[in-house]
Write a protein that holds these residues in place. Structure first.
Motif: not given
Length: 92
Positions: A23-25, A34-35, A38-40
């Motif tokens: 959930x944090x990522x 940088x999104x 985060x998803x990766x």
């Protein structure tokens, strides 16, 4: 405490950690640059829980291979820590 009970406890803690990290990522308020990272990271943690946490929990519920189940349950936090340290060193 039996190995089965210990594995169930560790697996539940793994799932709680996964929910928090995923959930944090996935829901981070990062900028667009940088999104994607985060998803990766969220997908990597999800894949890691699917490979280690889910089989450990299933084995523990079926009372099969208790040592293997506990090893799989402990593999999630250990692998996550190693990958996190590698990521920090790579981006330092």
């Amino acid at each position: 405490m039996t190995l089965q009970f210990a594995t169930i406890i560790v697996s539940v803690l793994d799932f709680v950690a996964w929910i928090f990290i995923a959930s944090a990522t996935f829901l981070s308020g990062s900028d667009q640059a940088t999104k994607g990272l985060d998803n990766v990271a969220g997908m990597a943690v999800t894949a890691l829980i699917l490979v280690t946490g889910v089989p450990a929990f299933v084995l523990a519920l079926k009372a099969r291979a208790p040592k293997t189940a506990l090893a799989l349950a402990l593999a999630f936090p250990a692998t996550f820590a190693v990958l996190f340290i590698a990521l920090v060193v790579a981006f330092k």
